[in-house]
Design a protein around this motif. Structure first.
Motif, PDB file in Angstrom:
ATOM      1  N   ARG A 176       0.784  -1.273  -0.061  1.00  0.00           N
ATOM      2  CA  ARG A 176      -0.189   0.128  -0.193  1.00  0.00           C
ATOM      3  C   ARG A 176       0.765   1.150   0.099  1.00  0.00           C
ATOM      4  NH1 ARG A 176      -2.863  -1.272   5.332  1.00  0.00           N
ATOM      5  NH2 ARG A 176      -0.755  -2.057   5.703  1.00  0.00           N
ATOM      6  N   ARG A 177       1.025   2.010   1.175  1.00  0.00           N
ATOM      7  CA  ARG A 177       1.788   3.009   1.156  1.00  0.00           C
ATOM      8  C   ARG A 177       3.396   2.655   1.529  1.00  0.00           C
ATOM      9  NH1 ARG A 177      -0.991   7.430   4.887  1.00  0.00           N
ATOM     10  NH2 ARG A 177       0.980   7.908   5.358  1.00  0.00           N
ATOM     11  N   ILE A 178       4.323   3.282   1.096  1.00  0.00           N
ATOM     12  CA  ILE A 178       5.543   3.107   1.054  1.00  0.00           C
ATOM     13  C   ILE A 178       6.183   3.432   2.431  1.00  0.00           C
ATOM     14  CG2 ILE A 178       6.526   5.538   0.475  1.00  0.00           C
ATOM     15  CD1 ILE A 178       8.237   3.894  -1.658  1.00  0.00           C
ATOM     16  N   PHE A 227       6.555  -0.039  -6.458  1.00  0.00           N
ATOM     17  CA  PHE A 227       6.456   1.424  -5.987  1.00  0.00           C
ATOM     18  C   PHE A 227       7.067   2.394  -6.737  1.00  0.00           C
ATOM     19  CE2 PHE A 227       6.283  -0.867  -1.640  1.00  0.00           C
ATOM     20  CZ  PHE A 227       5.027  -0.140  -1.194  1.00  0.00           C
ATOM     21  N   TYR A 228       8.301   2.075  -7.423  1.00  0.00           N
ATOM     22  CA  TYR A 228       8.968   3.062  -8.313  1.00  0.00           C
ATOM     23  C   TYR A 228       8.074   3.500  -9.613  1.00  0.00           C
ATOM     24  CZ  TYR A 228      13.489   3.334  -6.300  1.00  0.00           C
ATOM     25  OH  TYR A 228      14.554   3.522  -5.397  1.00  0.00           O
ATOM     26  N   SER A 229       7.214   2.637 -10.001  1.00  0.00           N
ATOM     27  CA  SER A 229       6.331   2.730 -11.246  1.00  0.00           C
ATOM     28  C   SER A 229       5.070   3.573 -10.630  1.00  0.00           C
ATOM     29  CB  SER A 229       5.836   1.367 -11.851  1.00  0.00           C
ATOM     30  OG  SER A 229       5.011   0.644 -10.895  1.00  0.00           O
ATOM     31  N   ARG A 230       4.686   3.379  -9.420  1.00  0.00           N
ATOM     32  CA  ARG A 230       3.701   4.327  -8.918  1.00  0.00           C
ATOM     33  C   ARG A 230       4.231   5.720  -8.793  1.00  0.00           C
ATOM     34  NH1 ARG A 230       1.428   0.804  -3.532  1.00  0.00           N
ATOM     35  NH2 ARG A 230       0.439  -1.025  -5.155  1.00  0.00           N
ATOM     36  N   SER A 231       5.583   5.795  -8.831  1.00  0.00           N
ATOM     37  CA  SER A 231       6.177   7.272  -8.476  1.00  0.00           C
ATOM     38  C   SER A 231       6.568   7.934  -9.555  1.00  0.00           C
ATOM     39  CB  SER A 231       7.117   7.205  -7.432  1.00  0.00           C
ATOM     40  OG  SER A 231       7.572   8.422  -6.936  1.00  0.00           O
ATOM     41  N   PHE A 278       0.701  12.107  -3.347  1.00  0.00           N
ATOM     42  CA  PHE A 278       1.079  11.471  -2.139  1.00  0.00           C
ATOM     43  C   PHE A 278       2.646  11.669  -1.652  1.00  0.00           C
ATOM     44  CE2 PHE A 278       3.108   8.090   0.300  1.00  0.00           C
ATOM     45  CZ  PHE A 278       2.381   7.726   1.411  1.00  0.00           C
ATOM     46  N   ALA A 279       2.699  11.818  -0.447  1.00  0.00           N
ATOM     47  CA  ALA A 279       4.005  12.016   0.341  1.00  0.00           C
ATOM     48  C   ALA A 279       4.089  11.640   1.510  1.00  0.00           C
ATOM     49  CB  ALA A 279       4.367  13.563   0.278  1.00  0.00           C
ATOM     50  N   GLY A 338       1.196  12.491   4.344  1.00  0.00           N
ATOM     51  CA  GLY A 338       0.647  11.800   5.346  1.00  0.00           C
ATOM     52  C   GLY A 338      -0.803  11.451   4.682  1.00  0.00           C
ATOM     53  N   ARG A 339      -1.480  12.322   3.898  1.00  0.00           N
ATOM     54  CA  ARG A 339      -2.667  11.751   3.561  1.00  0.00           C
ATOM     55  C   ARG A 339      -2.745  10.589   2.535  1.00  0.00           C
ATOM     56  NH1 ARG A 339      -6.412  12.769  -0.628  1.00  0.00           N
ATOM     57  NH2 ARG A 339      -8.882  12.947   0.154  1.00  0.00           N
ATOM     58  N   GLY A 340      -3.495   9.483   2.959  1.00  0.00           N
ATOM     59  CA  GLY A 340      -3.327   8.426   2.119  1.00  0.00           C
ATOM     60  C   GLY A 340      -3.812   8.754   0.482  1.00  0.00           C
TER      61      GLY A 340
END
Length: 343
Positions: free
Chosen positions: A33-35, A85-89, A255-256, A291-293
């Motif tokens: 989900r979240r990194i 994760f890298y492809s999401r970013s 997202f951060a 912080g916000r998903g």
């Protein structure tokens, strides 16, 4: 019973490993989900620990025929997670060389299986996974992004692999140093040419709209054209029907991780047919808080536009592209019918 299981495994090994690889990739896609969550990072650290332990045993104890399979599994799991994760970013068009590299390592995990018996190859691949993890783990830890943090991540990776080689009492430092430094320099070239995605940032949502406004509740209201049925996977209509004198709005949710507060930019560009190239018109920035998903939401608008192909890139202060929205402006005399959506 164990001998029967071993016999079956050896018989169908060539089929079972690709199946396990595919199922592992699907599992990572659905569960990661979240990194910045502790569980995801615990998974990374466990696999790094497993790899370090297996490499240590293989090179200091009697060889074991099953340990290379364990190593292969952990390498495959890490490269799978990194690719996700890298492809999401990233924007595929901007970061495809690095994503191709990760995908190649992911798929090549089976091809390289026999090479895992070579110590320098083991440590070289291990350095790649350590460096790939530190690239986003250290920014999350310190709450900052940028070139300085990347250099710290690289230095920490070099120190880590050097200490590990010392623990193993490795002697062929010349060959190992050449391999590790080549990988280190290659990663630096990819980063400073903005090919490595701006992980841990990721664009959760983006679109082009006729209006965007923020409610007191914190939600956003957008005015959107209806989306054709064959573009059901999009959040907006890429054919923007524009009346002269009206504005074009670019909305995005980025997202951060929780600790990171940074600044991003919307870079507006149009395609110049005469130059056969994209021309940047302006760059509008705004700060985001982590912080916000669903991502930190914001928008920019542009008043002076012309019909033709346009795009808006979501970029960092260094120019790394986190996302890209392509659309076409079509001039019309009658305003299109709009739908209201809540973001």
């Amino acid at each position: 019973m164990l001998k029967k299981i071993e016999k079956i495994y050896l018989k169908y090994e060539r089929r079972l490993l690709p199946l396990a690889f595919f199922l592992g990739f699907v599992w990572d896609s659905l569960t990661l989900r979240r990194i910045d969550l502790w569980f995801e990072n615990l998974v990374f650290l466990v696999h790094l620990l497993i790899l370090g332990t297996v490499i240590f045993i293989l090179n200091t104890r009697r060889p074991n025929k099953y340990l290379p399979l364990v190593m292969q599994f952990s390498f495959g799991a890490l490269f799978s997670a990194f690719f996700i994760f890298y492809s999401r970013s990233s924007s595929l068009m901007a970061s495809w060389p690095f994503l191709v590299l990760l995908f190649g390592l992911l798929v090549g995990n089976e091809v390289f299986r026999k090479r895992y018996s070579k110590f320098i190859f083991q440590l070289s691949i291990y350095f790649i996974v350590v460096f790939s993890y530190f690239i986003f783990a250290i920014p999350i830890l310190v709450g900052k992004m940028g070139a300085g943090v990347f250099l710290v991540s690289g230095f920490a990776s070099l120190v880590f692999i050097a200490l590990f080689a010392c623990i193993l009492s490795f002697k062929n430092w010349r060959s190992l140093s050449f391999s590790i430094l080549a990988i280190y320099l290659f990663f630096n070239v990819l980063y400073f040419t903005n090919i490595i995605p701006p992980i841990p940032l990721s664009v959760k949502e983006s679109g082009i709209y006729h209006s965007v406004s923020r409610l007191d509740s914190g939600e956003y209201v957008v005015g959107s054209e209806s989306i054709p049925w064959h573009l059901f996977y999009k959040d907006f209509n890429p054919k923007f029907h524009w009346q002269e004198g009206t504005s074009v709005y670019s909305y995005s949710a980025v997202f951060a991780p929780t600790k990171i507060d940074t600044k991003i930019f919307h870079r507006w560009s149009y395609f110049d047919k005469e130059k056969n190239d994209w021309v940047e018109t302006n760059r509008i920035g705004f700060a985001i808080s982590g912080g916000r998903g669903g991502g930190f939401r914001g928008y920019t608008l542009k008043n002076s536009v012309t019909p033709g192909k346009w795009r808006v890139d979501v970029i960092t202060e260094r120019g790394q592209i986190a996302g890209r929205t392509n659309f076409e402006i079509i001039k019309v005399e009658v305003a299109p019918k709009l739908e209201t959506k809540i973001k």
